[in-house]
Design an enzyme around this catalytic site. Structure first.
Site, PDB file in Angstrom:
ATOM      1  N   CYS A  75      34.610  34.295  35.723  1.00  0.00           N
ATOM      2  CA  CYS A  75      35.077  35.666  35.928  1.00  0.00           C
ATOM      3  C   CYS A  75      36.531  35.604  36.372  1.00  0.00           C
ATOM      4  CB  CYS A  75      34.222  36.379  36.976  1.00  0.00           C
ATOM      5  SG  CYS A  75      34.831  38.025  37.384  1.00  0.00           S
ATOM      6  N   CYS A 224      38.552  43.450  33.919  1.00  0.00           N
ATOM      7  CA  CYS A 224      37.950  42.170  33.540  1.00  0.00           C
ATOM      8  C   CYS A 224      39.081  41.205  33.221  1.00  0.00           C
ATOM      9  CB  CYS A 224      37.027  42.340  32.338  1.00  0.00           C
ATOM     10  SG  CYS A 224      36.315  40.788  31.740  1.00  0.00           S
TER      11      CYS A 224
END
Length: 281
Positions: A75, A224
């Site tokens: 991530c 993101c």
């Protein structure tokens, strides 16, 4: 029994950070992570991130559970938050300090910058069908402007792995995308055996992209990091963007650079501490 935690966010993509340096496995189960991430009955977050001991080649290991209990490989916003959390644990504010982090998506190297910014060497993008993975093309082919049928519509997609799978499509107006409807259909499409993150990109200028994202295992999020990296790679591959771009997300902007020198993708953005607490089990 209570679990101490610190909450961080990177452009509104928020995480519960747990000091797990004294154990080799996450101290919280995926089921408990779901409860902790619940925004009504828990702390509220897009995921739970654990700082575990590193190997002989790395400083630390990063593990993540998404808000649905699934475990992603990596991530981008999360690793920036992880770097700031490690600096807090080590009681350092040294600008330029870097960490070698072992993730399920490979080695990542975040570096502390001034004003709560973190730059991360995200490594090489992976482009082959087997590396995404996807069945849209053969295992040894790249997925560039490949047609796919989703929600009764044909889309041209480019696929990139930044340690986790991304499906990128360029659109005229990102605001017009019914993300809550289309996103899940991309995520669970049969062409993506491990599911996928999906980015919808509007090119405002070759050096400025506007992005909305449906994250695998988390749904609609404000940002993101790996998706922003993958989108710039996709933009270069399709001739739509420069190698150095600002990517605007609902939560703010990231600076992304796909280097011609070493082929690595570099991401710079904020990671902000929100609060600390104890979660009662």
């Amino acid at each position: 029994m209570g679990i101490e935690f610190t909450k961080y966010h990177g452009l509104g993509n928020d995480f519960i950070l747990i000091d797990n340096r004294h154990g080799s496995e996450p101290m919280v189960s995926p089921e408990m992570a779901v409860e902790m991430c619940d925004r009504h009955f828990g702390i509220g977050a897009d995921g739970v991130i654990f700082v575990l001991p590193g190997t002989s080649q790395t400083d630390y290991q990063m593990r993540i559970f998404n808000s649905d209990g699934s475990e992603p490989e990596m991530c981008g916003n999360g690793i920036r938050c992880l770097a700031q959390f490690i600096a807090e644990l080590e009681k350092t504010t040294e600008v330029g300090k870097s960490y070698r982090i072992d993730t399920l998506g490979g080695l990542m190297t975040p570096r502390l910058e001034a004003q709560e910014q973190v730059t991360v060497d995200m490594g090489l993008p992976r482009l082959l069908g087997s590396e995404i993975p996807t069945t849209l093309v053969s295992r040894t082919e790249k997925v560039i402007d490949q047609p796919i049928e989703v929600a009764g519509q044909s889309w041209l997609v480019t696929c990139v792995s930044m340690g986790n799978p991304h499906c990128i499509t360029f659109v005229e107006d990102v605001k017009s995308i019914a993300l809550e409807t289309i996103g899940p259909q991309f995520e669970h499409h049969v062409a993506f055996p491990q599911r996928t993150n999906t980015e919808f990109i509007e090119v405002l200028r070759p050096d400025y992209l506007k992005m909305r994202v449906w994250e695998r295992g988390a749904g609609i999020t404000l940002a993101c990091g790996t998706g922003a990296c993958a989108s710039v790679v996709a933009g270069v591959l399709t001739g739509k963007s420069d190698r150095r771009c600002t990517v605007e997300l609902p939560g703010g902007c990231l600076s992304i650079y796909w280097s011609e020198t070493d082929g690595h993708v570099y991401m710079t953005g904020p990671a902000k501490r929100v609060f600390t607490g104890v979660y009662e089990m």
